[in-house]
Write an enzyme that holds these catalytic residues in place. Structure first.
Site, PDB file in Angstrom:
ATOM      1  N   ASP A  78       1.190  -1.186  -0.081  1.00 21.29           N
ATOM      2  CA  ASP A  78      -0.368  -0.310   0.176  1.00 21.29           C
ATOM      3  C   ASP A  78       0.621   1.450   0.040  1.00 21.29           C
ATOM      4  O   ASP A  78       0.835   2.017  -0.952  1.00 21.29           O
ATOM      5  CB  ASP A  78      -0.720   0.131   1.471  1.00 21.29           C
ATOM      6  CG  ASP A  78      -2.267   1.227   1.039  1.00 21.29           C
ATOM      7  OD1 ASP A  78      -2.340   1.395  -0.312  1.00 21.29           O
ATOM      8  OD2 ASP A  78      -2.872   1.188   2.564  1.00 21.29           O
ATOM      9  N   ARG A 124      -9.594  10.884 -11.610  1.00 17.12           N
ATOM     10  CA  ARG A 124      -9.291  11.312 -10.032  1.00 17.12           C
ATOM     11  C   ARG A 124      -8.044   9.851 -10.188  1.00 17.12           C
ATOM     12  O   ARG A 124      -7.620   9.671  -8.914  1.00 17.12           O
ATOM     13  CB  ARG A 124      -9.312  11.691  -9.598  1.00 17.12           C
ATOM     14  CG  ARG A 124     -10.663  12.794  -8.957  1.00 17.12           C
ATOM     15  CD  ARG A 124     -11.102  13.149  -8.495  1.00 17.12           C
ATOM     16  NE  ARG A 124     -11.366  12.742  -6.716  1.00 17.12           N
ATOM     17  CZ  ARG A 124     -12.396  11.919  -6.255  1.00 17.12           C
ATOM     18  NH1 ARG A 124     -13.472  11.973  -6.766  1.00 17.12           N
ATOM     19  NH2 ARG A 124     -11.381  11.636  -5.567  1.00 17.12           N
ATOM     20  N   LYS A 125      -8.442   9.119 -11.151  1.00 12.83           N
ATOM     21  CA  LYS A 125      -7.839   7.852 -10.071  1.00 12.83           C
ATOM     22  C   LYS A 125      -6.621   6.837 -11.303  1.00 12.83           C
ATOM     23  O   LYS A 125      -5.874   7.547 -11.947  1.00 12.83           O
ATOM     24  CB  LYS A 125      -9.258   6.583 -11.017  1.00 12.83           C
ATOM     25  CG  LYS A 125     -10.065   7.142 -10.657  1.00 12.83           C
ATOM     26  CD  LYS A 125     -10.812   5.515 -11.219  1.00 12.83           C
ATOM     27  CE  LYS A 125     -11.316   5.248 -12.832  1.00 12.83           C
ATOM     28  NZ  LYS A 125     -12.201   4.546 -13.479  1.00 12.83           N
TER      29      LYS A 125
HETATM   30  C1  MFK Z   1       0.881  10.955  -2.826  1.00  8.25           C
HETATM   31  C2  MFK Z   1       1.046   9.973  -0.977  1.00  8.25           C
HETATM   32  C3  MFK Z   1       1.227   8.968  -1.353  1.00  8.25           C
HETATM   33  C4  MFK Z   1       0.294   8.089   0.013  1.00  8.25           C
HETATM   34  C5  MFK Z   1       1.543   7.308   0.301  1.00  8.25           C
HETATM   35  C6  MFK Z   1      -0.421   6.604   1.037  1.00  8.25           C
HETATM   36  C7  MFK Z   1      -0.305   5.565   1.615  1.00  8.25           C
HETATM   37  C8  MFK Z   1      -1.178   4.846   2.241  1.00  8.25           C
HETATM   38  C9  MFK Z   1      -2.694   5.245   1.857  1.00  8.25           C
HETATM   39  C10 MFK Z   1      -3.281   4.600   2.172  1.00  8.25           C
HETATM   40  O1  MFK Z   1      -3.658   3.372   3.347  1.00  8.25           O
HETATM   41  S1  MFK Z   1      -4.643   6.087   2.669  1.00  8.25           S
HETATM   42  C11 MFK Z   1      -6.340   4.887   3.956  1.00  8.25           C
HETATM   43  C12 MFK Z   1      -6.796   3.468   2.614  1.00  8.25           C
HETATM   44  N1  MFK Z   1      -7.932   4.500   2.378  1.00  8.25           N
HETATM   45  C13 MFK Z   1      -8.914   4.497   2.440  1.00  8.25           C
HETATM   46  O2  MFK Z   1      -8.792   5.433   3.158  1.00  8.25           O
HETATM   47  C14 MFK Z   1     -10.336   5.600   1.406  1.00  8.25           C
HETATM   48  C15 MFK Z   1     -11.628   5.271   1.795  1.00  8.25           C
HETATM   49  N2  MFK Z   1     -12.205   5.801   1.261  1.00  8.25           N
HETATM   50  C16 MFK Z   1     -12.669   7.550   0.491  1.00  8.25           C
HETATM   51  O3  MFK Z   1     -12.405   8.003   1.330  1.00  8.25           O
HETATM   52  C17 MFK Z   1     -13.958   6.687  -1.196  1.00  8.25           C
HETATM   53  O4  MFK Z   1     -14.301   5.685  -1.072  1.00  8.25           O
HETATM   54  C18 MFK Z   1     -12.656   7.459  -1.828  1.00  8.25           C
HETATM   55  C19 MFK Z   1     -12.137   8.777  -1.591  1.00  8.25           C
HETATM   56  C20 MFK Z   1     -11.224   5.927  -2.435  1.00  8.25           C
HETATM   57  C21 MFK Z   1     -13.409   7.531  -3.136  1.00  8.25           C
HETATM   58  O5  MFK Z   1     -14.446   8.254  -2.873  1.00  8.25           O
HETATM   59  P1  MFK Z   1     -14.975   9.723  -3.812  1.00  8.25           P
HETATM   60  O6  MFK Z   1     -15.830  10.433  -3.344  1.00  8.25           O
HETATM   61  O7  MFK Z   1     -14.015  10.518  -3.513  1.00  8.25           O
HETATM   62  O8  MFK Z   1     -14.671   9.164  -5.203  1.00  8.25           O
HETATM   63  P2  MFK Z   1     -16.435   8.571  -6.303  1.00  8.25           P
HETATM   64  O9  MFK Z   1     -17.202   7.739  -5.832  1.00  8.25           O
HETATM   65  O10 MFK Z   1     -16.852   9.510  -6.637  1.00  8.25           O
HETATM   66  O11 MFK Z   1     -15.563   7.585  -7.297  1.00  8.25           O
HETATM   67  C22 MFK Z   1     -14.106   8.529  -7.963  1.00  8.25           C
HETATM   68  C23 MFK Z   1     -14.105   7.449  -9.158  1.00  8.25           C
HETATM   69  O12 MFK Z   1     -13.565   6.520  -8.443  1.00  8.25           O
HETATM   70  C24 MFK Z   1     -14.016   4.954  -8.926  1.00  8.25           C
HETATM   71  N3  MFK Z   1     -13.742   4.919  -7.418  1.00  8.25           N
HETATM   72  C25 MFK Z   1     -14.450   4.850  -6.190  1.00  8.25           C
HETATM   73  N4  MFK Z   1     -13.314   3.642  -4.857  1.00  8.25           N
HETATM   74  C26 MFK Z   1     -13.665   2.574  -6.389  1.00  8.25           C
HETATM   75  C27 MFK Z   1     -13.029   1.374  -5.563  1.00  8.25           C
HETATM   76  N5  MFK Z   1     -12.733   1.095  -4.434  1.00  8.25           N
HETATM   77  N6  MFK Z   1     -12.869   0.485  -6.756  1.00  8.25           N
HETATM   78  C28 MFK Z   1     -12.906   0.579  -8.129  1.00  8.25           C
HETATM   79  N7  MFK Z   1     -13.252   2.430  -8.217  1.00  8.25           N
HETATM   80  C29 MFK Z   1     -13.555   2.845  -7.687  1.00  8.25           C
HETATM   81  C30 MFK Z   1     -15.388   5.080  -8.991  1.00  8.25           C
HETATM   82  O13 MFK Z   1     -16.068   4.424  -9.819  1.00  8.25           O
HETATM   83  C31 MFK Z   1     -15.234   6.932  -9.936  1.00  8.25           C
HETATM   84  O14 MFK Z   1     -15.158   6.222 -11.231  1.00  8.25           O
HETATM   85  P3  MFK Z   1     -15.029   7.011 -12.707  1.00  8.25           P
HETATM   86  O15 MFK Z   1     -13.890   8.211 -12.468  1.00  8.25           O
HETATM   87  O16 MFK Z   1     -14.797   6.286 -14.079  1.00  8.25           O
HETATM   88  O17 MFK Z   1     -16.302   7.511 -11.820  1.00  8.25           O
END
Ligand code: MFK
Length: 181
Positions: A78, A124-125
């Protein structure tokens, strides 16, 4: 993975090849230097949209007898996949989806090398993939891939962390929002 992905140019903030990729957040369990119980992973920029990562598999990462816990390995992937997103995104990303294939047991005491790359992005993906090899330790063999991973990361704004920022040092004095519960 969608077939209409693009491979953007690297952002200007991404380090040159061979240079360290700094921690993205000092309290991060994966890479932060203010996370004493964390994994202290380090990263170096690759030649393109890629990063190299390193993890020392400490005894406290044990799952089965003598081997790394699968959750720890997932965390390391991750982190590596998130880090490589920095090559094309000058801002925060969060994990939306993460897959791991566990190919070989990884003994405690190993040093793992991760190589992560951008597969492409759209809107954004950001899609990224990585593999891990044991480069030091009892079963070290840089020619053998011991695990692989693919992930989907979503770019977010600072507002994404607005509700949780008061929890940085643990439980704040007041709960979320205006609830009195
Ligand atoms: C740069 C800095 C370096 C970072 C390193 C970090 C390493 C560690 C990273 C982590 O562990 S982060 C912690 C674990 N993840 C989270 O806590 C995220 C929790 N989930 C969320 O907050 C939301 O579900 C998320 C921000 C991911 C998406 O919600 P949104 O409301 O912003 O997105 P939306 O539903 O509008 O979807 C945007 C696009 O992404 C797609 N999408 C969103 N979630 C998806 C999913 N789970 N699987 C597949 N597609 C997904 C969605 O279909 C859509 O595709 P299209 O553009 O084609 O229409």
């Amino acid at each position: 993975m969608p077939d209409d992905l693009t491979l953007p140019e690297p952002v200007g903030s991404f380090p040159a090849a061979g240079q360290p990729v700094p921690q993205h957040w000092s309290r991060c369990f994966g890479c932060g230097d203010q996370s004493p119980a964390g994994m202290s992973m380090s990263f170096t920029a690759g030649e393109g949209l890629d990063v190299w990562g390193r993890l020392e598999v400490a005894p406290r990462y044990q799952g089965g007898p003598g081997v790394i816990h699968g959750g720890i390995l997932s965390t390391a992937f991750d982190e590596a996949l998130g880090m490589v997103c920095r090559s094309i995104v000058d801002g925060p990303v969060v994990t939306g989806h993460l897959e791991i294939d566990f190919a070989r047991p990884i003994p405690l005491g190993s040093v793992l090398e991760f190589h992560a790359r951008i597969d492409g992005s759209i809107r954004r993906k950001v899609y990224a993939s990585a593999e891990a090899r044991i480069v030091e330790g009892p079963t070290a063999d840089p020619d053998v891939v011991v695990a692989t991973s693919r992930g989907l990361f979503l770019t977010v704004t600072a507002e994404h962390f607005e509700k949780t920022k008061d929890f940085v040092d643990g439980v704040p004095e007041r709960p979320f929002g205006t609830s009195s519960i």
